[in-house]
Write an enzyme that holds these catalytic residues in place. Structure first.
Site, short mmCIF file in Angstrom:
data_model
loop_
_atom_site.label_atom_id
_atom_site.label_comp_id
_atom_site.label_asym_id
_atom_site.label_seq_id
_atom_site.Cartn_x
_atom_site.Cartn_y
_atom_site.Cartn_z
N GLU A 189 0.81 -1.23 0.00
CA GLU A 189 0.00 0.00 0.00
C GLU A 189 0.84 1.28 0.00
OE1 GLU A 189 -3.08 -0.38 2.98
OE2 GLU A 189 -4.04 -1.99 1.85
N GLU A 303 -5.26 -8.41 -0.68
CA GLU A 303 -5.96 -8.13 0.58
C GLU A 303 -7.41 -7.79 0.28
OE1 GLU A 303 -4.60 -5.33 3.48
OE2 GLU A 303 -2.49 -5.82 3.17
#
Length: 550
Positions: A189, A303
């Site tokens: 991320e 995810e």
């Protein structure tokens, strides 16, 4: 006396569960007639959710309890890969700098124990290259309870050396053919400042250094990224790698349903219908890749889970009830079927509440990400995947007398003479009320023999134990008997009946409450001619001999 006391306690608890079920009476939907086609489509479910599962971080996998939970899940689901953060975390002790010479010294002892444990149970690593070891870091910004460093390297050459030494060690230990089957994902991320303190351009430098270091070792090793939140930077990384001739074998990104409340607070100006945002992100990324200069790239959602929010104020990443309660079951069943063809991986985050981004939870349920509690008790999410895993065989076409209401649906497969059906009734947290899913299903069967019909329902108190824990008063340290009850309530409700087809078909009725899912399996009854291979006359001699009086 003790047995009677336990019986009375269980009875009273059942009454409480019934009252909990009845607190919000759902409306009754139209009874829909559904017919399964005799014609198989020739297509099977891809089950990309099976390709990868996640745990929190590498150091957690040194714990026996997490290894036990992952092994238990593996026996049911048959995962292929496992992804997690922080293989380079300082607790893993992978690199330090010699104080005198300044030389980097590498150590892979803890890394080996983690990967050995995965491979032992038949799961390969989906390697996430992060965080920044203190010896290489340019700053001190950290994230999570375990303080992983999220700053760029002070030297990209040193980062490249770390990656090179790491991958060369993996090949030396596990073999080139084995490691070629792994995935190497660069960072986590980087589009969020909490996870990457550098700029977007800094990430491109990190990605390029990583990808080139890996490919310089072996061009057949697989590397990709950008592992972004919310489907971001997918076109950007493809364009960057195309322009700069940087290797890219796959793209990866993440999504959570409550992201909608972040992008469109209280859903104001959201272009999506209620419940459609999550799936729309998958479709969008799929379209970006297919219309890019690299249309054949694999897509890995590394995810996702069921964290949802009714409004912008209720968005929470550390205390979200929708990963623990019944809601998760129908959300998972619906979306894993509807999004089945859009990715190679859909890695549920995470397998167990042995997860320490905010410290390891202490209570049986803690609204933590796992599909199993700290005691290894399956949640509703686990049971959804359990029944999705059973949906093998070729897909059957489904026809209905009316359009199914939003969030209600089913999938059906046939394998040999066995028909399997999975039905869901998703409730939406953004809406104040929900309805029952009532339907009559006409199912073609092969042969005119009698069939056994098994139903397994996941609902409150049977497949979802979070609600039971609430009724207990949310004990921090439940007694052994309370834990036994929670384990029982975590098991789906099974029923069995024998049916005889009429005109080569059987008809069944369903009535699902909001949030519930139901698995149905119809198989021809087998014939038992003998329970043993022993001659009945031998049994007679044995019985007579054993019955003699001394």
């Amino acid at each position: 006396m003790f047995t009677m006391k336990k019986y009375i306690t269980a009875f009273l608890f059942s009454v409480c569960l019934l009252q909990l079920n009845a607190q919000k009476q759902p409306t009754i939907s139209q009874n829909i007639a559904i017919t399964l086609s005799e014609i198989e489509t020739g297509r099977k479910l891809n089950m990309p959710w099976r390709n990868t599962i996640a745990v929190g971080r590498a150091h957690n996998l040194l714990r026996a309890d997490l290894q036990e939970h992952l092994t238990a899940a593996q026996k049911v689901m048959g995962y292929r890969y496992c992804r997690f953060h922080a293989i380079f975390d300082d607790e893993m002790d992978v690199v330090r700098r010699d104080k005198k010479s300044g030389q980097l010294i590498f150590n892979w002892h803890q890394v080996d124990k983690v990967y050995d444990a995965l491979l032992k149970i038949g799961i390969r690593p989906f390697v996430e290259l992060n965080p920044m070891p203190k010896a290489l870091a340019s700053g001190s910004q950290t994230m999570f309870f375990y303080k992983m460093n999220v700053t760029p390297p002070q030297s990209y050459n040193e980062w490249s050396l770390l990656v090179t030494q790491f991958v060369e060690h993996l090949i030396q230990r596990y073999g080139q053919d084995e490691v070629r089957q792994w995935y190497f994902e660069v960072w986590n991320e980087p589009n969020l400042s909490a996870f990457w303190s550098g700029t977007k351009e800094d990430y491109w430098k990190l990605y390029a250094a990583s990808a080139r270091a890996i490919k310089n070792i072996d061009s057949k090793l697989r590397v990709g990224g950008p592992a972004t939140a919310g489907g971001a930077w997918i076109k950007d990384i493809i364009d960057y790698c195309s322009k700069e001739k940087v290797p890219l074998d796959f793209v990866s990104t993440h999504s959570y349903p409550q992201d909608e409340q972040i992008g469109y607070p209280d859903r104001k100006n959201s272009p999506f219908k209620v419940g459609e945002y999550f799936g729309a992100r998958f479709k969008e990324v799929h379209a970006i890749v297919k219309n890019s200069s690299m249309p054949n790239l694999e897509i890995h959602w590394t995810e996702w889970n069921t964290q949802s929010a009714a409004n912008a104020k209720s968005v929470t990443w550390g205390d979200n009830i929708y990963v623990d309660n019944l809601y998760a079951a129908s959300f998972i069943a619906r979306n894993m079927v509807e999004l089945d063809t859009l990715a190679q991986s859909m890695a549920y985050w995470v397998v167990s509440d042995i997860f320490d981004e905010g410290g390891i939870p202490q209570s049986p349920f803690s609204c933590t990400y796992g599909m199993m509690t700290i005691h290894g008790i399956p949640k509703a999410s686990f049971n959804a995947f359990r029944f999705l895993r059973k949906m093998t065989g070729e897909l059957l076409e489904i026809k209905s007398s009316a359009s199914l209401p939003e969030g209600k649906g089913m999938v059906a497969t046939r394998e040999n003479k066995t028909t399997r059906i999975l039905i869901w009734n998703q409730n939406f947290v953004e809406l104040p009320s929900h309805s029952l899913f009532t339907a009559t299903i006409q199912i073609p069967v092969l042969g005119d023999t009698s069939f056994s019909l098994v139903k397994a329902t996941v609902g409150i108190g049977h497949g979802s134990a979070w609600e039971s824990w609430q009724l207990m008063g949310r004990p921090l340290n439940p007694s052994p008997t309370q834990l036994e009850l929670l384990r029982q309530h975590a098991e789906p409700l099974y029923s069995l009946s024998n049916i005889k087809p009429i005109n080569a078909a059987v008809q069944i009725s369903i009535n699902l409450k909001p949030g519930e899912i139901q698995y149905i399996e119809i198989a021809p009854n087998g014939q038992t001619t003998s329970t043993r291979f022993v001659n009945p006359e031998d049994f007679k001699i044995w019985d007579e001999g054993m019955s003699e009086r001394n």
